[in-house]
Design an enzyme around this catalytic site. Structure first.
Site, PDB file in Angstrom:
ATOM      1  N   TYR A   1       0.819  -1.225   0.000  1.00  0.00           N
ATOM      2  CA  TYR A   1       0.000   0.000   0.000  1.00  0.00           C
ATOM      3  C   TYR A   1       0.852   1.275   0.000  1.00  0.00           C
ATOM      4  CZ  TYR A   1      -0.085  -0.336   5.283  1.00  0.00           C
ATOM      5  OH  TYR A   1       0.213  -0.436   6.599  1.00  0.00           O
ATOM      6  N   GLU A   2       0.190   2.395  -0.118  1.00  0.00           N
ATOM      7  CA  GLU A   2       0.857   3.708  -0.292  1.00  0.00           C
ATOM      8  C   GLU A   2       1.736   3.742  -1.539  1.00  0.00           C
ATOM      9  OE1 GLU A   2      -1.048   5.833   2.128  1.00  0.00           O
ATOM     10  OE2 GLU A   2       0.444   6.674   0.786  1.00  0.00           O
TER      11      GLU A   2
END
Ligand code: FAD
Length: 595
Positions: free
Chosen positions: A438-439
């Site tokens: 993620y990110e």
């Protein structure tokens, strides 16, 4: 499942000796960060992390967050721990004082983020997302929006979320389909978002969603995306949570890890449209969202450090207790496994890389503080371009990859018990696994590093980084032990320079080559940057030992970590350089039919 205690000695060392927190405290706006205050904060944060938040890590993993008719319950103890977190003022620590922040340096905030995430990553994700929402509003919100939302988000009374992802729009955020139709002073939002961390929960009365959506005539792709504040409850005239907005949590995901953290499918506008307020101007949403994503990327990098630290503490404790086999070359009684050289190798690998990643993450946070608070504009610019911009993708991707690898070594140290859930070693590995995803996946971080941070400047940022490292290595007034580390860093730097030169030339031939090289190149960059910090650490440790300052045992151990890193990690640079050059050419020889 073992206890957690923040590694305060190493945190203090990295903050003071490597990131230069004392100098940062001299910058305008940071005068309150006196050594006494910093010490008190570290001690108190450790108490909250180790005594309140960490004990909920394993139970939270087993119980999991749950969702019934749109109502999400976090595991037992989480809401109470959050209340304590907010009452202690921890949420407000790094934000500017205008709306209730404490205005303390991000460098110190980095150490605290590490603590919360080591203690319980599932829990810590909620403040992580709120932090991003605060930064976004601070940077791009109108005065009215700031007044309506910032005090409550900064205190933690309300929480924030980040709503980018949709089923067809993951890495390719430009494919977002959620609609926003203007109606008077607001917009009506309709669409579905997936994977929204803490999109719904039982910590606070209100949740403020930051939602990417498209207005009817917006251009295609990322240039047609706007950003909206979509609160669960619309603030009333007293600023309190008022009318319920048209949004709901449809369900939560069943995941490999971070079970305590609800990952929500969110529906906006089932009954006609959720009320949303435009941030800034239409079609500039991606630009604004990057403010939020950049700092969140640094904090996700810290999650990598955090999980590595937790896994190390757990493995060390097990290695000190588990008795198995006599010492090598002896026929005596069985000993604890920490006496076996291969187990020591595993522990040393975990320890030295965790320390290197911690140091680099804190140094990156210090660059962020300097980029914002240095009085001289050209220095601010330098800390931005050569410091935080360059280091953010490295910290995010290198540290989270290490987090997974170190958590995996932690399982190995436990032998069979590592594979059995009751020890908790497996949880660290499962929890760590999301951080490279993620990110912005780590592949995307590598493309960001190579494309936006290096090729955009024709390689000069990376070459200036190498020059800085080499100059520092030459300037070390080195004992024999430090010299060994410094020369290993120098050699690794040669590999990085060679790979950078190749990258610039190859990108002119074919951008696909640069893209194929990007991941090994980022790993090489991280390995060198970690070595740079380890050499600086060893040098400082030698100096302090010579001055008779500090804890001699700790300082000796720092030097040993650096030596181990020099002999066991830095030599990987040659292989990484090969992968980031010739290896990239070989990647491109495959056709679709070969797979
Ligand atoms: C537990 C969890 C929590 C999350 N929290 C949030 C949240 O709070 N808010 C939010 O908006 N999102 C959230 N996400 C979404 C997350 O950010 C995305 O999953 C991630 O960005 C990847 O998108 P994707 O899953 O669609 O993968 P894809 O984009 O389909 O990627 C699949 C693979 O292809 C690679 N790939 C894709 N495009 C490229 C390219 N151009 N070049 C090279 N490689 C490429 C990727 O690196 C990856 O390896 C969360 C996800 C999870 C699982």
């Amino acid at each position: 499942m073992t206890d957690y205690a923040a590694p305060l000695a190493d945190m203090r060392f990295a903050l003071k000796e490597l990131a230069g927190l004392d100098e940062i405290a001299q910058l305008p706006g940071y005068e309150e960060a006196t050594p006494d205050l910093v010490e008190a904060i570290l001690e108190e944060a450790n108490k909250l992390a180790s005594q309140v938040i960490a004990p909920l890590n394993h139970s939270g993993d087993r119980e999991k967050a749950s969702c019934e008719n749109g109502a999400v319950r976090t595991p037992k103890g989480f809401p109470e721990a959050y209340r304590q977190f907010v009452e202690g003022g921890w949420n407000a620590l790094p934000f500017e004082p205008d709306y209730g922040g404490q205005g303390l340096p991000w460098t110190l905030g980095a150490a605290l983020s590490e603590m919360w995430n080591s203690a319980n990553m599932s829990f810590a994700l909620c403040p992580l997302l709120t932090q991003g929402a605060v930064e976004l509003l601070q940077a791009h919100g109108s005065e009215e929006q700031k007044e309506a939302y910032l005090p409550r988000l900064i205190s933690g009374e309300w929480t924030g979320t980040m709503n980018l992802t949709e089923p067809q729009a993951g890495t390719d955020v430009g494919a977002v389909k959620t609609r926003a139709k203007k109606e008077g002073d607001h917009y009506l939002i309709t669409g579905q978002k997936i994977y929204i961390t803490y999109g719904e929960h039982d910590f606070t009365e209100n949740i403020v969603h930051m939602v990417l959506a498209r207005t009817p005539d917006a251009p295609a792709g990322t240039k047609g995306i706007s950003l909206f504040i979509v609160p669960k409850f619309l603030p009333n005239e007293r600023g309190e949570a008022g009318t319920r907005n048209d949004l709901r949590c449809v369900s939560i995901e069943h995941k490999l890890g971070i079970h305590g953290s609800p990952t929500c499918v969110m529906a906006y506008g089932d009954s006609g449209g959720a009320i949303g307020y435009l941030i800034g101007e239409e079609n500039r949403g991606m630009e604004y969202m990057f403010t939020m994503m950049n700092n969140a990327r640094l904090t996700v990098g810290l999650q990598g450090v955090a999980i590595a630290e937790r896994a190390y503490q757990q493995a060390l404790s097990y290695a000190r207790e588990r008795v198995q086999s006599a010492e090598v070359g002896q026929r005596g009684q069985p000993v604890t496994i920490i006496h076996h050289p291969d187990v020591r190798r595993m522990l040393a690998t975990m320890k030295c890389q965790t320390e290197a990643a911690r140091a680099l993450a804190y140094v990156a946070a210090a660059e962020l503080d300097r980029a914002h608070h240095e009085p001289d504009e050209s220095k601010r610019e330098q800390h931005q371009v050569d410091g935080i911009d360059l280091l953010t993708p490295v910290v995010k991707a290198w540290s989270t990859d290490l987090g997974v690898e170190i958590a995996s070594i932690g399982v190995q140290v436990h032998g069979g018990m590592g594979f059995i859930e009751e020890t908790g070693a497996a949880q660290h590995l499962r929890d760590a696994r999301i951080t490279p995803i993620y990110e912005g996946t780590n592949g995307v971080q590598a493309l960001d590093l190579v494309g936006r941070k290096i090729l955009r400047y024709k390689g000069e940022t990376a070459l200036r980084f190498c020059q800085r490292v080499e100059e520092e290595m030459r300037a070390l007034d080195a004992s024999n032990r430090v010299k060994t580390v410094a020369s290993a860093v120098g050699a690794a730097c040669e590999s990085l320079k060679q790979a950078t030169g190749w990258l610039v030339e190859a990108a002119e031939r074919d951008m696909k080559l640069a893209a194929a090289a990007s991941s090994p190149y980022l790993r090489l960059f991280g390995t060198v940057a970690g070595g740079w910090q380890m050499a600086r650490a060893a040098q400082r440790a030698e100096e302090l030992l010579a001055e008779g300052e500090g804890d001699a045992g700790f300082l000796e151990s720092k030097i040993k970590s650096a030596l181990f890193y020099a002999d066991n990690v830095l030599p990987q640079s040659i292989g990484l350089m090969t992968a980031a050059t010739r290896g990239a050419e070989t990647t491109l020889i495959f056709d679709d039919a070969d797979f």
